[in-house]
Design a protein around this motif. Structure first.
Motif, PDB file in Angstrom:
ATOM      1  N   GLN A   1      34.397  31.048   4.344  1.00  0.00           N
ATOM      2  CA  GLN A   1      34.356  31.923   3.179  1.00  0.00           C
ATOM      3  C   GLN A   1      34.678  33.355   3.552  1.00  0.00           C
ATOM      4  O   GLN A   1      35.364  34.071   2.813  1.00  0.00           O
TER       5      GLN A   1
ATOM      6  N   ARG B   1      30.821  26.986   7.079  1.00  0.00           N
ATOM      7  CA  ARG B   1      31.227  27.298   5.715  1.00  0.00           C
ATOM      8  C   ARG B   1      31.235  28.797   5.467  1.00  0.00           C
ATOM      9  O   ARG B   1      32.118  29.338   4.789  1.00  0.00           O
TER      10      ARG B   1
ATOM     11  N   HIS C   1      26.745  23.515   9.833  1.00  0.00           N
ATOM     12  CA  HIS C   1      27.574  23.348   8.632  1.00  0.00           C
ATOM     13  C   HIS C   1      27.588  24.634   7.800  1.00  0.00           C
ATOM     14  O   HIS C   1      28.648  25.072   7.326  1.00  0.00           O
TER      15      HIS C   1
END
Length: 322
Positions: free
Chosen positions: A42, A38, A34
């Motif tokens: 980003q 992420r 995860h």
């Protein structure tokens, strides 16, 4: 009996610990995946924002081929192309330039194959790539020449600002506001780098790398040494202003004297390509028959190589460094 009970308890404890460790490892693996996903998201968003921020002003046009642009920026060739485009001052991203180049090469390939002979299709495509590289070089040299013509005024503004007691960083920001492009844009980028914490040596060094010229190297060296050693930057800049004015007039005279030679260097390959169309127009299918044999193909390749050598030699002989 007691030994069997103790063995069963030890086994149950081992199973419990193994199960707990497995569950913990699974939880950590899921959390890691995860976090990785992420972070990738980003990073992609940051690349998009950084790619759009310096090139898309308020009210500007929408960028195209953003996926191709992101992939190109991750490669060494794409980064070199990005720096080259930045040096030319063109409002084009590497992805847009690459897409336009591919379309142009495909079009020239089809035109050369249909108008002359199938053998000339790849040659026309290679000429398209060469023309694109020459266009970028011409745009970059044009921007450098414009920047060199603004150097005397730049040195004068910096001398007056430092004579008034302003710091060199403030003087550079003031010059960025007063001068027009390309000097104003380049100095604004230097002032932005200084505001972000970059050193004077690094910011001015990157400016000299983007727009390489002897005049700019002399100005950058003067500013760096004066800033580092605390010398008389006002007198040095005023003396440099007079020198830059003289070099500006000398370069203008030399460019005027060599304009005919430069036109000759471009006329030589144009005449060679025009002779092919003339030959094919006089006798239809002549080029197709000529390039139908390995000897004819070799002759065409040698002829194009000789035209390229002539172009390079004329350009080399007409280059005068001042």
């Amino acid at each position: 009996m007691e030994l069997a009970t103790e063995s069963g308890m030890d086994l149950q404890t081992l199973v419990t610990l193994t199960t707990g460790a497995t569950l913990l490892a699974c939880v950590l693996a899921v959390a890691g995946v995860h976090a990785y996903g992420r972070g990738r998201a980003q990073r992609a968003a940051l690349i998009d924002r950084l790619s759009a921020t310096p090139q898309l002003p308020p009210g500007g046009r929408r960028r195209r081929f953003r996926a191709l642009d992101r992939r190109l920026r991750r490669t060494r060739l794409g980064r070199r192309l990005e720096l080259r485009l930045a040096a030319t001052g063109l409002d084009v991203t590497p992805g847009e330039f690459t897409a336009a180049l591919l379309v142009a090469v495909a079009g020239l390939w089809l035109v050369g194959q249909a108008a002359l002979a199938p053998f000339f299709g790849p040659i026309a495509g290679l000429l398209g790539v060469w023309a694109a590289v020459q266009f970028l070089t011409w745009q970059r040299q044009k921007r450098i020449e414009r920047f060199i013509n603004q150097l005397p005024e730049l040195a004068r503004i910096l001398a007056n600002a430092t004579h008034a007691g302003l710091a060199l960083r403030t003087a550079i920001g003031m010059a960025a506001e007063e001068l027009e492009a390309p000097a104003g844009e380049e100095l604004a980028q230097v002032a932005h780098q200084l505001a972000l914490g970059a050193s004077m040596d690094d910011a001015l060094g990157e400016l000299a790398d983007r727009l390489p010229s002897r005049e700019l190297v002399v100005l950058v060296t003067t500013l760096v040494l004066s800033h580092r050693a605390g010398g008389q930057v006002v007198s040095a800049l005023r003396n440099l202003t007079e020198t830059l004015e003289e070099r500006k007039e000398t370069r203008r005279e030399i460019r005027t004297q060599l304009s005919q030679v430069n036109m000759t260097s471009y006329a030589v390959p144009v005449l060679g390509i025009g002779s092919l169309f003339l030959m094919n127009g006089v006798k239809d299918g002549a080029l197709d028959r000529m390039t139908g044999s390995p000897l004819g193909q070799a002759a065409v390749v040698v002829a194009f190589a000789l035209y390229a050598v002539g172009f390079v030699l004329i350009r080399r002989l007409s280059r005068i460094d001042v």
